[in-house]
Design an enzyme around this catalytic site. Sequence first.
Site, mmCIF file in Angstrom:
data_model
loop_
_atom_site.group_PDB
_atom_site.id
_atom_site.type_symbol
_atom_site.label_atom_id
_atom_site.label_comp_id
_atom_site.label_asym_id
_atom_site.label_seq_id
_atom_site.Cartn_x
_atom_site.Cartn_y
_atom_site.Cartn_z
ATOM 1 C CG ASP A 1 9.824 17.799 33.933
ATOM 2 O OD1 ASP A 1 8.445 18.062 34.514
ATOM 3 O OD2 ASP A 1 10.242 18.298 32.936
ATOM 4 C CD GLU B 1 19.934 15.025 33.182
ATOM 5 O OE1 GLU B 1 21.037 15.308 32.560
ATOM 6 O OE2 GLU B 1 19.308 13.988 32.986
ATOM 7 C CG ASP C 1 12.959 20.468 38.500
ATOM 8 O OD1 ASP C 1 11.723 19.808 38.874
ATOM 9 O OD2 ASP C 1 12.910 21.530 37.917
ATOM 10 C CB SER D 1 -8.622 46.430 20.932
ATOM 11 O OG SER D 1 -9.860 45.528 20.894
ATOM 12 C CD GLU E 1 -0.746 36.055 13.706
ATOM 13 O OE1 GLU E 1 -1.525 36.684 14.714
ATOM 14 O OE2 GLU E 1 0.152 36.622 13.136
ATOM 15 C CE LYS F 1 -9.186 38.140 19.723
ATOM 16 N NZ LYS F 1 -9.869 38.060 21.001
ATOM 17 C CE LYS G 1 -13.418 38.140 19.573
ATOM 18 N NZ LYS G 1 -13.981 38.915 20.696
ATOM 19 C CB CYS H 1 -35.179 14.360 50.474
ATOM 20 S SG CYS H 1 -33.523 14.404 50.474
ATOM 21 C CB CYS I 1 -34.791 17.902 51.417
ATOM 22 S SG CYS I 1 -34.873 16.851 52.917
HETATM 23 P P1 AMP Z 1 -10.165 41.654 22.014
HETATM 24 O O1 AMP Z 1 -9.981 41.103 23.017
HETATM 25 O O2 AMP Z 1 -11.485 41.272 21.218
HETATM 26 O O3 AMP Z 1 -10.067 43.382 22.198
HETATM 27 O O4 AMP Z 1 -9.125 41.373 20.859
HETATM 28 C C1 AMP Z 1 -7.743 41.605 20.796
HETATM 29 C C2 AMP Z 1 -6.988 40.606 21.787
HETATM 30 O O5 AMP Z 1 -6.855 39.540 21.126
HETATM 31 C C3 AMP Z 1 -5.761 41.306 21.836
HETATM 32 O O6 AMP Z 1 -5.661 42.211 22.863
HETATM 33 C C4 AMP Z 1 -4.794 40.333 21.954
HETATM 34 O O7 AMP Z 1 -4.695 40.032 23.349
HETATM 35 C C5 AMP Z 1 -5.586 39.074 21.479
HETATM 36 N N1 AMP Z 1 -4.943 38.245 20.692
HETATM 37 C C6 AMP Z 1 -4.976 36.917 20.867
HETATM 38 N N2 AMP Z 1 -4.223 36.418 19.887
HETATM 39 C C7 AMP Z 1 -3.977 37.095 18.955
HETATM 40 C C8 AMP Z 1 -3.298 37.191 17.531
HETATM 41 N N3 AMP Z 1 -2.826 36.196 17.095
HETATM 42 N N4 AMP Z 1 -2.913 38.461 17.302
HETATM 43 C C9 AMP Z 1 -3.541 39.580 17.721
HETATM 44 N N5 AMP Z 1 -4.172 39.395 18.755
HETATM 45 C C10 AMP Z 1 -4.386 38.358 19.521
#
Ligand code: AMP
Length: 667
Positions: free
Chosen positions: A31, A33, A35, A80, A109, A111, A306, A400, A418
């Site tokens: 780090d 180097e 910087d 979303s 993926e 989340k 979730k 106390c 107390c």
């Molecule tokens: P929610 O917050 O429940 O509306 O979920 C949607 C949000 O999940 C999106 O706005 C992204 O910010 C987030 N997110 C995180 N990882 C991923 C992913 N791998 N693919 C899609 N959305 C993601």
Amino acid sequence: MDIQEQINALREQLNLWSHQYYDQDAPTVSDYEYDMTLRELERLEAEHPELVTPDSPTQRVGGQALDAFQQVQHEVPLQSLQDVFAPEELSAFAQRVQEVSAKPQWIFEPKVDGLSVALEYVDGVFVRGATRGDGQVGEDVTENLRTVRSIPLKIKNAPHRLIVRGECYMARTVFQKLNAQREENGKPLMANPRNAAAGSLRQLDPKIAAKRRLDCIIFNIQLTDGPTFPTDSASLDYLGSLGFPVIDHPVYPDLASVSKAIAELGDDRERYPFDIDGAVIKLDTLEQRELLGATAKFPRWAAAWKYPPEQKETVLEDIVVQVGRTGVLTPKAVVRPVHLAGTTVTNATLHNQDFITEKDIRIGDTVILQKAGEIIPQVVSVVKEKRPDGTKPYLLPRTCPVCGAPIARDEDGAALRCTGAECPAQLVRNITHFASRDAMDIEGLGPAVVQQLVEEGLIASPGDLYNLDFDRVAQLEGLGEKSARNLKKALEKSKSQGLSRLLTAFGIRQVGAKAAQTLSRKFQTLDRLMEATEEELTETEDIGNITARSLIQWFAAGQSRHLIETLRTAGISFESTEQPVGEALAGKTFVLTGTLTQYSRSEAKKLLEAQGANVAGSVSKKTSYVIAGEAAGSKLTKAQELGVPVLTEADLTEILEGNFREESSWR
Ligand code: AMP
């Protein structure tokens, strides 16, 4: 090499190191180097400001402060995701997709629990970054995003236009360091990495954002005029080849494999350096996505599984009780260390006695812990089957743990408190209250000075204020001779404040300034008040049973007695400055209206009250008399309507001179 070439070489070098560090997880230099090299580039750019470009690594540290954030209309909305919480919901989702795609390939993926951002590149240069906002319109946080080292500022072989979507987050390790630092500096802790990241990204000063060390991970191409791909996974691989940090994205051929991956990720959420709050399942083939389309809020080709907050089982080894600044006892569970949601947990919140009783939490129990957003986990439940023999229901101590004074339950809640007048845990607060304006009104003795005096060991009780070593006070940082002299004067002056303020200063529960005044007027001296029985106390106007008991308990306590004797020796006045209340007008309620000639309103009010009368602001059936001065208005009319006797100023004078007669004779 000319300057431009030197600058280019430094930029190339720094970009390569950043890429190795953030995207490949394989730093090749320290780090330090990094910087130093960055500083060299900064120096050259400072000498040749005309050569600064927005994609230079120096721009990551943020230059100008932002006034506010500009709005950005997203060209492609940031949608979303629909949530699924159960296997049936997941298969229902998959079935809907299968109506369009007979044999879907699923991309899987994590989340990321951060903030969604859109990053815009023109000819490979990062030109703008925006938050998601409502999905249609976000905020321009480009300057802050430039400070995020995992976002490439310049990419090679890029198409003319490219907008990618990713998630900004604060790594758990960074978050823990940040909180440790905040704790050291006495600042409130951040609740979780997500909040910390959100706060950092919306900092108006990019320098602060830079210090927070955010990261970003990319999960989508929003728009491009460059190469297109048949699948999402192929487009993510392409982003990876351009140098973007891309999210993990295995592809599975069936729902069974997806379910397995969901379960595995759920059990191993610490696999990633960021917090995750779910798993995202998306249809991989882009053409089929088109066919499925989207609702107003989310695409029909993706779903977010979730996870519930993580829970762990451990043994509750002890319960320790802390005494807060206000005297409230808080029980805390000491648990056998256990790894939970990214941190090693050794403590859990137990809130109060009611919480412990309701869940029947005992020392030795096996308990289930959970973290849901907060830093300190909660005890969710007790595993009763694992309870060892010989445990007892847990009761908070009756005295106390800090000073040994009795504990009392708040009349109106679950808190146990107390009652020690000299309890060290409450010292700063008690003394600050003692000196406050409504109490002894000691100028120059605010919380900061009190804290200093306590820390220096100069006072351990409000009584010690009157024995202060002023030579040492004068030597305290930020005080000096003059402040010490002024404090001495203020303390001297406070000695004659009188009983009412002294009573307020004691901070006895239920006894505020008003009750203190009534008590002081009635009992006249502290010693008389201390001798008063519960009946005598409750006979006092506005003093009920609870207040009476609180007073008796307080006066009976050893620490209170000690405090009182110290104050007596120091020469503090225990006498009332209020006139004793006459009984002549007790139980009568007067209302004043119009202009009086001999008295001001407040004077007349005081004089009436001194004889035990109550003076009200408006006329009602309960009003005994209205005193009408000149130009009396609506109150007079109201009195006449209600048949309340109306008296003149001359009548008032007679009453005040002690010639009160009963109602009928005034008519
Ligand atoms: P929610 O917050 O429940 O509306 O979920 C949607 C949000 O999940 C999106 O706005 C992204 O910010 C987030 N997110 C995180 N990882 C991923 C992913 N791998 N693919 C899609 N959305 C993601």
